[in-house]
Design a protein around this motif. Sequence first.
Motif, PDB file in Angstrom:
ATOM      1  N   TYR A 101      42.819   4.936  -6.113  1.00 28.50           N
ATOM      2  CA  TYR A 101      42.578   5.934  -6.842  1.00 28.50           C
ATOM      3  C   TYR A 101      42.484   7.269  -6.065  1.00 28.50           C
ATOM      4  N   PHE A 102      43.428   8.221  -6.448  1.00 30.83           N
ATOM      5  CA  PHE A 102      43.457   9.403  -5.683  1.00 30.83           C
ATOM      6  C   PHE A 102      43.473  10.662  -6.458  1.00 30.83           C
ATOM      7  N   GLN A 103      42.786  11.790  -5.776  1.00 30.78           N
ATOM      8  CA  GLN A 103      42.623  13.063  -6.633  1.00 30.78           C
ATOM      9  C   GLN A 103      43.065  14.134  -5.651  1.00 30.78           C
ATOM     10  N   ILE A 104      43.734  15.172  -6.189  1.00 26.43           N
ATOM     11  CA  ILE A 104      43.770  16.435  -5.369  1.00 26.43           C
ATOM     12  C   ILE A 104      43.140  17.453  -6.087  1.00 26.43           C
ATOM     13  N   LEU A 105      42.223  18.292  -5.316  1.00 21.59           N
ATOM     14  CA  LEU A 105      41.386  19.088  -5.964  1.00 21.59           C
ATOM     15  C   LEU A 105      41.647  20.632  -5.057  1.00 21.59           C
ATOM     16  N   HIS A 106      41.039  21.492  -5.675  1.00 21.02           N
ATOM     17  CA  HIS A 106      41.158  22.988  -5.038  1.00 21.02           C
ATOM     18  C   HIS A 106      40.044  23.879  -5.711  1.00 21.02           C
ATOM     19  N   GLY A 107      39.849  25.049  -5.148  1.00 15.10           N
ATOM     20  CA  GLY A 107      39.134  25.965  -5.576  1.00 15.10           C
ATOM     21  C   GLY A 107      37.431  26.017  -5.399  1.00 15.10           C
ATOM     22  N   GLU A 108      36.803  26.832  -5.927  1.00 18.01           N
ATOM     23  CA  GLU A 108      35.403  26.821  -5.743  1.00 18.01           C
ATOM     24  C   GLU A 108      34.809  27.410  -7.290  1.00 18.01           C
ATOM     25  N   PRO A 109      34.199  26.494  -7.955  1.00 17.61           N
ATOM     26  CA  PRO A 109      33.916  25.080  -7.481  1.00 17.61           C
ATOM     27  C   PRO A 109      35.246  24.475  -7.627  1.00 17.61           C
ATOM     28  N   LEU A 110      35.180  23.176  -6.932  1.00 16.16           N
ATOM     29  CA  LEU A 110      36.232  22.440  -7.000  1.00 16.16           C
ATOM     30  C   LEU A 110      36.571  21.869  -8.418  1.00 16.16           C
ATOM     31  N   ARG A 111      38.064  21.814  -8.539  1.00 17.64           N
ATOM     32  CA  ARG A 111      38.927  21.522  -9.788  1.00 17.64           C
ATOM     33  C   ARG A 111      39.994  20.804  -9.612  1.00 17.64           C
ATOM     34  N   PHE A 112      40.503  20.032 -10.551  1.00 16.37           N
ATOM     35  CA  PHE A 112      41.426  19.206 -10.217  1.00 16.37           C
ATOM     36  C   PHE A 112      42.646  20.030 -10.405  1.00 16.37           C
ATOM     37  N   ALA A 113      43.848  19.842  -9.270  1.00 12.94           N
ATOM     38  CA  ALA A 113      44.844  20.692  -9.153  1.00 12.94           C
ATOM     39  C   ALA A 113      45.659  20.715 -10.353  1.00 12.94           C
ATOM     40  N   MET A 114      46.065  19.679 -11.054  1.00 16.11           N
ATOM     41  CA  MET A 114      46.981  19.637 -12.017  1.00 16.11           C
ATOM     42  C   MET A 114      48.353  20.004 -11.608  1.00 16.11           C
ATOM     43  N   GLY A 115      48.615  19.443 -10.498  1.00 14.54           N
ATOM     44  CA  GLY A 115      50.052  19.928 -10.018  1.00 14.54           C
ATOM     45  C   GLY A 115      50.244  21.222  -9.263  1.00 14.54           C
ATOM     46  N   SER A 116      49.326  22.157  -9.431  1.00 12.75           N
ATOM     47  CA  SER A 116      49.563  23.432  -9.035  1.00 12.75           C
ATOM     48  C   SER A 116      48.209  23.974  -8.482  1.00 12.75           C
ATOM     49  N   ILE A 117      48.551  24.618  -7.114  1.00 13.85           N
ATOM     50  CA  ILE A 117      47.348  25.186  -6.509  1.00 13.85           C
ATOM     51  C   ILE A 117      47.764  26.596  -6.139  1.00 13.85           C
ATOM     52  N   PRO A 118      46.872  27.788  -6.545  1.00 12.41           N
ATOM     53  CA  PRO A 118      47.168  29.109  -6.166  1.00 12.41           C
ATOM     54  C   PRO A 118      47.077  29.235  -4.391  1.00 12.41           C
ATOM     55  N   ALA A 119      48.092  30.282  -3.923  1.00 11.30           N
ATOM     56  CA  ALA A 119      48.245  30.332  -2.538  1.00 11.30           C
ATOM     57  C   ALA A 119      46.802  30.848  -2.255  1.00 11.30           C
ATOM     58  N   GLY A 120      46.374  30.368  -0.994  1.00 13.62           N
ATOM     59  CA  GLY A 120      45.095  30.804  -0.412  1.00 13.62           C
ATOM     60  C   GLY A 120      44.060  30.072  -0.861  1.00 13.62           C
ATOM     61  N   ASP A 121      44.047  29.092  -1.724  1.00  9.06           N
ATOM     62  CA  ASP A 121      42.920  28.395  -2.088  1.00  9.06           C
ATOM     63  C   ASP A 121      42.982  27.069  -0.966  1.00  9.06           C
ATOM     64  N   GLU A 122      41.593  26.621  -0.782  1.00  7.91           N
ATOM     65  CA  GLU A 122      41.503  25.367   0.031  1.00  7.91           C
ATOM     66  C   GLU A 122      41.937  24.258  -0.846  1.00  7.91           C
ATOM     67  N   VAL A 123      42.353  23.162  -0.159  1.00 12.77           N
ATOM     68  CA  VAL A 123      42.976  21.913  -0.789  1.00 12.77           C
ATOM     69  C   VAL A 123      42.195  20.809  -0.343  1.00 12.77           C
ATOM     70  N   TRP A 124      41.271  19.911  -1.550  1.00 14.27           N
ATOM     71  CA  TRP A 124      40.756  18.966  -1.059  1.00 14.27           C
ATOM     72  C   TRP A 124      41.124  17.603  -1.661  1.00 14.27           C
ATOM     73  N   VAL A 125      40.743  16.615  -0.959  1.00 12.98           N
ATOM     74  CA  VAL A 125      41.201  15.281  -1.771  1.00 12.98           C
ATOM     75  C   VAL A 125      40.061  14.231  -1.834  1.00 12.98           C
ATOM     76  N   GLY A 126      40.046  13.491  -2.828  1.00 16.22           N
ATOM     77  CA  GLY A 126      39.038  12.211  -2.917  1.00 16.22           C
ATOM     78  C   GLY A 126      39.666  10.980  -3.609  1.00 16.22           C
ATOM     79  N   GLY A 127      38.933   9.926  -3.614  1.00 19.63           N
ATOM     80  CA  GLY A 127      39.429   8.738  -4.258  1.00 19.63           C
ATOM     81  C   GLY A 127      38.568   7.373  -4.093  1.00 19.63           C
ATOM     82  N   ALA A 128      39.248   6.393  -4.401  1.00 17.42           N
ATOM     83  CA  ALA A 128      38.405   5.186  -4.276  1.00 17.42           C
ATOM     84  C   ALA A 128      39.318   4.215  -4.129  1.00 17.42           C
ATOM     85  N   ASN A 129      38.959   2.784  -3.942  1.00 15.62           N
ATOM     86  CA  ASN A 129      39.284   1.773  -3.844  1.00 15.62           C
ATOM     87  C   ASN A 129      40.162   1.393  -2.320  1.00 15.62           C
ATOM     88  N   PHE A 130      39.837   2.297  -1.308  1.00 11.78           N
ATOM     89  CA  PHE A 130      40.505   2.047  -0.172  1.00 11.78           C
ATOM     90  C   PHE A 130      39.937   1.047   0.714  1.00 11.78           C
TER      91      PHE A 130
END
Length: 532
Positions: free
Chosen positions: A162-191
């Motif tokens: 299970y894998f998620q791409i997040l960004h912003g402050e506070p962190l939120r789901f990217a939904m396919g799009s990240i504004p230029a300049g934002d930090e990019v984070w990831v998280g997941g499970a079952n690895f």
Amino acid sequence: MKAYAILGGMCVVMLWIIAAGCGGGGGQSAQPQVSQFRDASGRSIRDTNGNGIPDLPLDARPTIVAAFSGFAPRQVVEIQVFREGAPLLPEPILLTTDNSGNIPPIPVLWDIGVGENGQAVDASGSYLVVASGEGRQASFSFEVLGSRLAAATRQAEQPYYYFQILHGEPLRFAMGSIPAGDEVWVGGANFPPNQQVRIYIVRDRDDWTDGMLLEDESGGAEEVTILPYLGELPSTRIWTSAQRRGDGQYDGDYDVVVDVNRNGRYDSSVDLVASRFGAGFTVQVPPPAGQHLAVELAASQYGSFKDEFFPLEAVSVWVNPPWRPLIPHDMVRKYVVLHKDDWQDGDPLVDVTGRPEWDLVRRACRNQYRLPVWYSTRPGRYDVVIDIDRNGVYTKGVDLIDAGITPAGDRIKEAGFIVQFPVTTLELALDAERPVINANRQTTIRAQVLTDRGRPVAGATVRFEVVGGRGGSLSSTSATTNSRGVAQVNLSAAEPDTNIVVRGTVTFESRTARAEVTVRVRAFGELQATFE
């Protein structure tokens, strides 16, 4: 008034379920069947709690992508998604089948469990996807589980992450799009617990194969240790400031790869790519204030933008803007219209295909290029407009437009696209405000008359007549165009299960043009859904 009902049986041919990121024969199928059921990494999805219904964990924030076959070629198909019996979409998705009666893989739900603000919401429950058209219907049920704990016990041939791409402050789901300049984070499970993995941000590609080298675009891959509980990939920053590589439409597209065996190559048996189908995320900038959102839209079914098509060639629309003009996901209407040299705010949109496509899209993610919106049948010059606010007119700075112009309005090509070469000096387009209706309802038929240079023709008389189908009647047999070149009448439908064809004819200054539009009157057993 809003009414809906579900009628019909199981005849889906293909359903893909994408857990991260975006992303033949002729005639009708005698015995449709499910042929694929996948996630973004190509791994099978199946029943995990033993109740016979395929399921996904809410934690994965999955995107549902469905493909269908067995419908009539080049015909309208409506798709609606229900959760616990209630429709989730504001109106059915409205699509056109290809030459074989197929609908290629298309998203029917984006980011289940993510609200418009990018935060998690409870979206667990039972879902039903229904596709309906020409008296045939396909449906498929699945579940979204409220926890990943049940799904974590699945026994699969390959690991399932299970894998998620997040960004912003506070962190939120990217939904396919990240504004230029934002930090990019990831998280997941079952690895694999207690194991180190390497995470890469790489250029987006759709042709991932074993052995491909991984080259990080963010300044260096991240080394992360998987936690013991549920194999959790802890929230990890993988880019301090997301950036585009240039101004082109592809220059902000990236995939994220978790290199589980840390060999610097993609291995489908152990590694995860988000997303294998479409872009994992797109880095976008604010839309230009007060300007056209001018971008390439007309494309082949292979994802190449095109400016010229041959007669009967499939025209598709590929949404991949560098800006963020869309809300997280919404229904939009995709129009192919007669070309205009000078687009103004509020110009009416009359689709030359007889109906716009009603599609569910979100920011970027290269939506739908495999899906035909028109099989070009006549020479001419055409523009493409994505009506973001679905108001039937061009809204400058809100709607996306492919008209051969720059955002400032400077002309850089002849039109959005051409079909061979224009041969007429008077153009007529006809469409239906509601191209699919129930019996005993009505819809507005609109005609637009333009010169070959895209200028409205006012004061022209358009004659209307019903030339096909049963039970159709018009409020008037003629109407006069207004200052924007538009005339309209109402069509009433008295009988179900028929395709009513309306022809329009206009003669102006010794020149004549004709066009036709088809309105589908639903049969009993088709998706009965009106939003009036």
